[in-house]
Each structure stands twice: as C-alpha cells, then as structure tokens.
Design an enzyme around this catalytic site. Structure first.
Site, mmCIF file in Angstrom:
data_model
loop_
_atom_site.group_PDB
_atom_site.id
_atom_site.type_symbol
_atom_site.label_atom_id
_atom_site.label_comp_id
_atom_site.label_asym_id
_atom_site.label_seq_id
_atom_site.Cartn_x
_atom_site.Cartn_y
_atom_site.Cartn_z
ATOM 1 N N ILE A 15 -14.845 -3.658 -5.677
ATOM 2 C CA ILE A 15 -15.129 -3.000 -6.824
ATOM 3 C C ILE A 15 -16.193 -4.017 -7.511
ATOM 4 C CG2 ILE A 15 -14.281 -2.284 -9.202
ATOM 5 C CD1 ILE A 15 -11.390 -1.741 -7.836
ATOM 6 N N ASP A 35 -16.153 -16.096 -8.110
ATOM 7 C CA ASP A 35 -15.337 -15.220 -6.794
ATOM 8 C C ASP A 35 -15.499 -16.639 -5.717
ATOM 9 O OD1 ASP A 35 -14.220 -13.697 -4.778
ATOM 10 O OD2 ASP A 35 -14.819 -12.022 -6.015
ATOM 11 N N ARG A 163 7.314 -4.786 -1.282
ATOM 12 C CA ARG A 163 6.286 -4.129 -1.640
ATOM 13 C C ARG A 163 6.002 -4.165 -2.993
ATOM 14 N NH1 ARG A 163 3.341 0.439 -0.451
ATOM 15 N NH2 ARG A 163 1.939 0.974 -2.630
ATOM 16 N N TYR A 166 3.543 -7.142 -5.856
ATOM 17 C CA TYR A 166 2.214 -6.767 -6.548
ATOM 18 C C TYR A 166 2.447 -6.180 -7.797
ATOM 19 C CZ TYR A 166 -2.537 -4.970 -7.062
ATOM 20 O OH TYR A 166 -3.838 -4.670 -7.443
ATOM 21 N N VAL A 232 1.780 6.056 8.782
ATOM 22 C CA VAL A 232 2.980 5.572 8.369
ATOM 23 C C VAL A 232 3.912 6.731 7.983
ATOM 24 C CG1 VAL A 232 3.950 3.816 6.676
ATOM 25 C CG2 VAL A 232 1.872 3.460 7.830
ATOM 26 N N ARG A 239 -2.053 10.608 -2.267
ATOM 27 C CA ARG A 239 -2.796 9.943 -3.119
ATOM 28 C C ARG A 239 -3.727 10.942 -3.625
ATOM 29 N NH1 ARG A 239 1.006 6.664 -1.960
ATOM 30 N NH2 ARG A 239 0.873 4.604 -1.425
ATOM 31 N N ASP A 317 7.191 3.066 0.102
ATOM 32 C CA ASP A 317 6.069 3.540 -0.423
ATOM 33 C C ASP A 317 6.207 4.224 -1.809
ATOM 34 O OD1 ASP A 317 3.201 4.467 -0.118
ATOM 35 O OD2 ASP A 317 3.594 5.627 1.977
HETATM 36 N N1 UDP Z 1 -1.043 4.175 5.568
HETATM 37 C C1 UDP Z 1 -1.344 4.973 6.931
HETATM 38 N N2 UDP Z 1 -2.011 4.272 7.763
HETATM 39 C C2 UDP Z 1 -2.629 3.188 7.667
HETATM 40 C C3 UDP Z 1 -2.615 2.390 6.379
HETATM 41 C C4 UDP Z 1 -1.870 3.089 5.319
HETATM 42 O O1 UDP Z 1 -0.623 5.864 6.883
HETATM 43 O O2 UDP Z 1 -3.315 2.653 8.680
HETATM 44 C C5 UDP Z 1 -0.283 4.980 4.382
HETATM 45 C C6 UDP Z 1 0.441 3.878 3.563
HETATM 46 O O3 UDP Z 1 1.736 3.762 4.230
HETATM 47 C C7 UDP Z 1 0.587 4.797 2.241
HETATM 48 C C8 UDP Z 1 -1.163 5.327 2.139
HETATM 49 O O4 UDP Z 1 -1.578 5.155 3.563
HETATM 50 O O5 UDP Z 1 1.334 5.843 2.263
HETATM 51 C C9 UDP Z 1 -2.037 4.325 1.345
HETATM 52 O O6 UDP Z 1 -2.015 3.232 1.688
HETATM 53 P P1 UDP Z 1 -3.110 2.036 1.253
HETATM 54 O O7 UDP Z 1 -2.819 0.786 2.122
HETATM 55 O O8 UDP Z 1 -4.334 2.476 1.468
HETATM 56 O O9 UDP Z 1 -2.729 1.429 -0.204
HETATM 57 P P2 UDP Z 1 -1.665 2.144 -1.441
HETATM 58 O O10 UDP Z 1 -2.586 3.464 -1.850
HETATM 59 O O11 UDP Z 1 -0.515 2.434 -1.043
HETATM 60 O O12 UDP Z 1 -1.929 1.352 -2.461
#
Ligand code: UDP
Length: 360
Positions: A15, A35, A163, A166, A232, A239, A317
């Site tokens: 970003i 950084d 999880r 953070y 996953v 999202r 998740d």
């Molecule tokens: N995810 C997935 N395959 C991958 C990486 C992530 O299916 O190779 C899924 C993860 O489990 C979540 C979503 O994609 O449901 C978004 O994950 P990301 O790591 O981008 O971050 P988040 O949006 O959870 O902060």
C-alpha cells in the site's frame, strides 16, 4: 493538499508504494518514510521531496530517532504491519509484537506532539459476522452481516484459534488511539481496508519470497508456475475486492479534507465487488487465458484443501466482509469505481509482466 509534511511508517510495503506514487507527484509535498526494505519503492529514492529511513520500529533507539520526525510532521500515516493470515497462525508472537508492542509508541508520541495519526487497521477487527453464528448461516438480513464502523460488534473466536492474533492486536491499537483522542484531543483517523488488490501485492513464492502469500498472489503463483489453484475449505468464504487505485483515492481525499477525515473510522472497500473464493479462482483463470492468449488456462486445475492442511491448526476464516461505506461517501465524497473484472485484468497483467515477461 493541506498536509505538506507527511511521515509514512511502512512506506515500502504494497500500500505504501502506491501511496508514495501519488503523494510524491504533488508539488511541494515532503515525505519522510520508514521501512525495513525499499525493494518496492526504489524508483522513488532519488526524489528530492522524499527522505527514506531504512529502519525497524521495534527498538527504543528507533522510537527515539522517530520522535523528531513526528514533531515536524503535519500528519503521521502508520502502515507498518504484518498482514498475512498464514503468519497469524505460524508466527503469532511476531504478529502480536509487530502490530501492537512494536508500534504502540507511535500514538503515544502523536498524542504528546498533538499530531494527526492516520492508522491503518484492518477489516479483520470485525472478526466473523453475527449471521455466521446463527443456525443455518443465513445472510438475509444486512443487520447480521453488514460491517458498519460505529455499530457492528467485533466478534473473534477463542484464544486457541491463532487466526485472531492479528485482529486482536489491531483492535487494541484502535482502542488505544481512540482513548488518546478522548483523553488528550489527539486527532486520528482509523482506516479499515477490505481486500485492496493491485500490482506489487505480496510476493510470489520461489520468485521474490517464501511462504504462503494472500489469495491474489497465491492464485497468481499457481497460474504462473503451473500448479493447482488451492481453494481453502471449498472456497466458500466471501470477500469484497477494491482496486488499490480506488483505495489510494480515499487516502488522498483524507489528506485533502482533514476536518472531515479526523476522528473518524472508515471502511475502505467496494461492496459491489463481492465474490466467493471459488468464483475468484474461476474468474482469474479465465482472465489469465485472455492475458496470455492461451485458452488452456480456462481449465487450469482448481483443488480443494482443508484449512487445517493449508494453514495448520488455529486457522478460522472470516466468513464474509461486506462493508458499509456510507461514512467514506459522506465525509470524503469517495466512491469506489473499478469493477472486479477490470481491476483483476489490470492487476494480473502487471503480475504477468513482472514475473513472466520480465522474468522477475
Ligand atoms: N485462500 C484460498 N487459497 C489460497 C489463499 C487463500 O482459498 O491460496 C482463501 C482464504 O482461506 C480466505 C480467502 O482466500 O478465505 C482470503 O484470504 P487472504 O489470505 O487473501 O486474506 P484475508 O482476506 O482472509 O485477510
């Protein structure tokens, strides 16, 4: 722009690199950036309005060195964070330290010097939706899933689910910053990003990093390296995805309108760009076929993997992240514009050029 001296912590990340592109294009703006790496911003190191400090915030010495920069700044933007779910589970201590203990002195100093702090938090502070806890997991009532800055409760799972390291660190930072405002009058803005997608996001394993990046880079890595895209838990999570350009527009509007931006919390996301992760994988392989001219990518393998196998124990998740963005619309006049196919095509083309055409 009213703020002409900007201090950006974490200016060298994804970003930060896009933010620098925009602020350094404005005549007269002076940016001091901190950084640990400049790999994504090397193109700006010779800019006369930019002073770069290669440093980590963790030590008392670093905080002491930072203080005069805070004293001189009109606005402090804190982007420094580890924001990668694989890390929350595999390195929880590192995540808690970097997002809380290494950085809590920033609001302390901003309060002492009464400086405006724009702090990057996370949409993860919302945790899971209320709907996800109800029988049947129904999402027919926006009151049960829509994320509203000032009224939605922040719901996280048990301590054993790493999880949430953070999200909980970020939540304490939000409460600390808000408390400094309440007790000292320090002006602040909290930004809750919802899945900003764009060029330079994360890294591709085996190319310019190691580990498990977030979903955009994970899927790009599969397409570029010819491995299956891994979904996953069947890719059911949803999202909303916003282009990095739209997101940086919102940040620029904050800098332009301090009166409206101060003492506010903003969801920055695009409610119109909602997808399940399965839909995202399918969309991306179709777009990659168009970018490369190779129709074979339309059938690129997609395989399901359990979250236990993918991340290890302690992953849970976020089921859905649907932002209400009325506050950003009203206070900043911001509306995200780029639709999902367009932003994916542009982003994936940039990845293709960086990692395939230029052999990065
Ligand atoms: N995810 C997935 N395959 C991958 C990486 C992530 O299916 O190779 C899924 C993860 O489990 C979540 C979503 O994609 O449901 C978004 O994950 P990301 O790591 O981008 O971050 P988040 O949006 O959870 O902060």
């Amino acid at each position: 722009m009213i703020a002409s001296r900007i201090l950006i912590l974490g200016c060298g990340g994804y970003i930060g690199s896009h933010l620098l592109d925009r602020v350094l294009a404005i005549p007269g703006v002076r940016v001091t950036g901190w950084d640990t790496s400049s790999a994504k911003i090397d193109n700006h190191l010779d800019h006369p309005g930019f002073e770069f400090h290669r440093a980590h915030l963790a030590s008392p010495e670093a905080i002491a060195a930072l203080e005069p920069h805070i004293a001189r700044a009109d606005v402090v933007m804190n982007l420094a964070a580890i924001c990668n779910p694989a890390e929350y589970v595999s390195h929880p201590l590192r995540v808690l330290h970097s997002n809380l203990f290494d950085t809590y002195q920033v609001p302390v100093l901003c309060a002492q010097h009464q400086k405006w702090l724009i702090h990057f938090s996370t949409s993860e502070v919302y945790g899971r939706t209320i709907a996800s806890y109800l029988p049947g997991n129904t999402y027919d009532d926006p009151d049960l899933y829509e994320l509203r800055e000032d009224s939605t409760p922040l719901i996280m799972g048990p301590i054993s689910n790493l999880r949430w390291t953070y999200a909980s660190a970020k939540q304490v930072m939000e409460r600390l910053i808000h408390a400094y405002h309440e007790e000292t009058g320090m002006p602040y803005t909290l930004v809750r990003p919802l899945n900003f997608f764009g060029p330079r996001m994360d890294y591709l394993p085996g190319h310019d990093g190691e580990g498990t990046p977030r979903v955009l880079a994970s899927f790009m890595s599969a397409l570029i390296d010819g491995t299956p895209m891994r979904l996953v838990d069947d890719g059911k999570a949803r999202r909303t995805i916003v282009s990095i350009e739209d997101a940086v527009d919102a940040l620029m509007l904050m800098l332009d309108n301090p009166t409206n931006a101060q003492n506010q919390i903003f969801n920055i996301g695009n409610p119109g760009n909602e997808v399940t992760m399965r839909e995202l994988a399918e969309l991306m392989r179709g777009i990659y076929a168009t970018i490369t001219g190779d129709d074979g990518y339309r059938d690129h393998p997609i395989e399901s993997v359990s979250s236990l196998d993918f991340y290890g124990p302690g992953y849970e998740d976020c089921d859905r992240r649907m932002p209400n963005i009325e506050n950003a619309k009203i206070q900043l006049g911001w509306t995200p514009r780029k639709n999902l196919p367009d932003l994916l095509r542009e982003t994936m083309t940039a990845f293709h050029q960086q990692y395939v055409a230029q052999g990065g």
